[in-house]
Design a protein around this motif. Structure first.
Motif, PDB file in Angstrom:
ATOM      1  N   CYS A   1       0.889  -1.226  -0.117  1.00  0.00           N
ATOM      2  CA  CYS A   1      -0.045  -0.048  -0.022  1.00  0.00           C
ATOM      3  C   CYS A   1       0.824   1.428   0.177  1.00  0.00           C
ATOM      4  O   CYS A   1       1.761   1.446   0.753  1.00  0.00           O
ATOM      5  N   GLU A   2       0.575   2.149  -0.926  1.00  0.00           N
ATOM      6  CA  GLU A   2       1.311   3.361  -1.055  1.00  0.00           C
ATOM      7  C   GLU A   2       0.290   4.484  -0.870  1.00  0.00           C
ATOM      8  O   GLU A   2      -0.910   4.303  -0.714  1.00  0.00           O
ATOM      9  N   ASP A   3       1.131   5.646  -0.943  1.00  0.00           N
ATOM     10  CA  ASP A   3       0.121   6.704  -0.942  1.00  0.00           C
ATOM     11  C   ASP A   3      -0.863   6.302  -2.305  1.00  0.00           C
ATOM     12  O   ASP A   3      -0.349   6.343  -3.073  1.00  0.00           O
TER      13      ASP A   3
ATOM     14  N   GLU B   1      -3.766   6.649   0.708  1.00  0.00           N
ATOM     15  CA  GLU B   1      -2.997   7.330   1.888  1.00  0.00           C
ATOM     16  C   GLU B   1      -3.905   6.494   3.071  1.00  0.00           C
ATOM     17  O   GLU B   1      -3.320   6.408   4.173  1.00  0.00           O
ATOM     18  N   VAL B   2      -5.044   6.517   3.210  1.00  0.00           N
ATOM     19  CA  VAL B   2      -5.894   6.152   4.037  1.00  0.00           C
ATOM     20  C   VAL B   2      -5.611   4.650   4.236  1.00  0.00           C
ATOM     21  O   VAL B   2      -5.473   4.163   5.378  1.00  0.00           O
TER      22      VAL B   2
ATOM     23  N   LEU C   1      -4.468   2.472   7.655  1.00  0.00           N
ATOM     24  CA  LEU C   1      -5.337   1.368   8.319  1.00  0.00           C
ATOM     25  C   LEU C   1      -4.585   0.263   8.287  1.00  0.00           C
ATOM     26  O   LEU C   1      -4.521  -0.758   9.326  1.00  0.00           O
ATOM     27  N   VAL C   2      -3.785  -0.300   7.409  1.00  0.00           N
ATOM     28  CA  VAL C   2      -3.042  -1.625   7.324  1.00  0.00           C
ATOM     29  C   VAL C   2      -1.977  -1.580   8.275  1.00  0.00           C
ATOM     30  O   VAL C   2      -1.749  -2.632   8.947  1.00  0.00           O
TER      31      VAL C   2
ATOM     32  N   ALA D   1     -12.639  -4.258  11.546  1.00  0.00           N
ATOM     33  CA  ALA D   1     -13.031  -2.640  11.866  1.00  0.00           C
ATOM     34  C   ALA D   1     -11.996  -2.018  10.733  1.00  0.00           C
ATOM     35  O   ALA D   1     -12.542  -0.816  10.396  1.00  0.00           O
ATOM     36  N   ARG D   2     -10.954  -2.397  10.426  1.00  0.00           N
ATOM     37  CA  ARG D   2      -9.963  -1.578   9.490  1.00  0.00           C
ATOM     38  C   ARG D   2     -10.505  -1.740   8.114  1.00  0.00           C
ATOM     39  O   ARG D   2     -10.514  -0.777   7.331  1.00  0.00           O
TER      40      ARG D   2
END
Length: 237
Positions: A2-4, A93-94, A98-99, A108-109
């Motif tokens: 995951c990246e931005d 980004e979010v 969360l990860v 929940a994530r």
């Protein structure tokens, strides 16, 4: 990895060259010319249609001369690519944040990611997600946009793989559910197009609730996980 989607535009470098004279003066305190081009294109692409919109009409709507537009973008495809990529970067980004919150439950994530992603797709004055369906988007020119979407989907898949304790999914089933989850979130694009006045917050919450059901979460756990997911998002504010 995951990246931005909401719409964002990258910051304009301070070293940007000065453009040609504008067709009309920009009000003091207004947006930068590059951002005005993107805003004008977003409006025209979603109301008039991509094919029917010319660079001249975009420049005129932005208050620029057509030659000045080419100082910032090399053509209409470059503008569309920038708009599309801007619908994914905020969600990435979010997702990255969360990860990394491994102290929170994956369910929940996952709820928080779906809710945030759906909200971003519903925000803004123009439904840019509807442009995903353009045939032009399938060309190599939009490879960066597709790469960003793939990275975002991998975040969904990673959270889904550890969600719903006691339910170990085979690779084929995991891939199918990830497709369903990602498609469910992006379905708000079509709902928004059919019903522009639908409350974005209610739609995003309902989408995230449905996502957890697809993930195999028991209905009795949904309210608790929703509260936990909301707390994760509130902590980012």
């Amino acid at each position: 990895m995951c990246e931005d989607r909401g719409v964002s535009t990258p910051k304009t470098p301070a070293s940007r060259r000065v453009g040609r004279p504008r067709a009309q003066e920009r009000p003091a305190g207004g947006s930068e010319p590059r951002d005005e081009v993107l805003a004008a294109a977003a409006e025209l692409f979603t109301t008039r249609g991509y094919t029917a919109t010319s660079t001249r009409s975009i420049a005129e709507r932005a208050g620029l001369r057509q030659a000045s537009l080419y100082h910032y973008f090399d053509g209409k495809e470059a503008i569309l690519a920038e708009l599309l990529e801007g619908t994914v970067r905020p969600s990435l980004e979010v997702a990255a944040g969360l990860v990394s919150r491994t102290e929170a439950s994956p369910e929940a994530r996952l709820w928080a990611l779906c809710q945030s992603d759906a909200t971003l797709l519903c925000e803004g004055p123009h439904n840019l997600g509807a442009l995903y369906l353009l045939p032009e988007v399938g060309t190599e020119r939009f490879a960066a946009f597709h790469r960003l979407r793939s990275e975002l989907k991998s975040c969904y898949t990673g959270l889904l793989a550890t969600a719903a304790p006691g339910t170990e999914l085979a690779p084929e089933e995991l891939a199918l559910r990830a497709d369903l989850l990602f498609g469910l979130t992006e379905s708000v694009i079509l709902i928004r197009r059919a019903d522009p006045d639908r409350d974005p917050g209610a739609l995003a919450r309902a989408t995230a609730d449905a996502a957890l059901r697809v993930a195999g979460v028991a209905p009795r756990s949904l309210a608790r996980l929703r509260r936990e997911g909301q707390g994760l998002l509130a902590a980012r504010s």
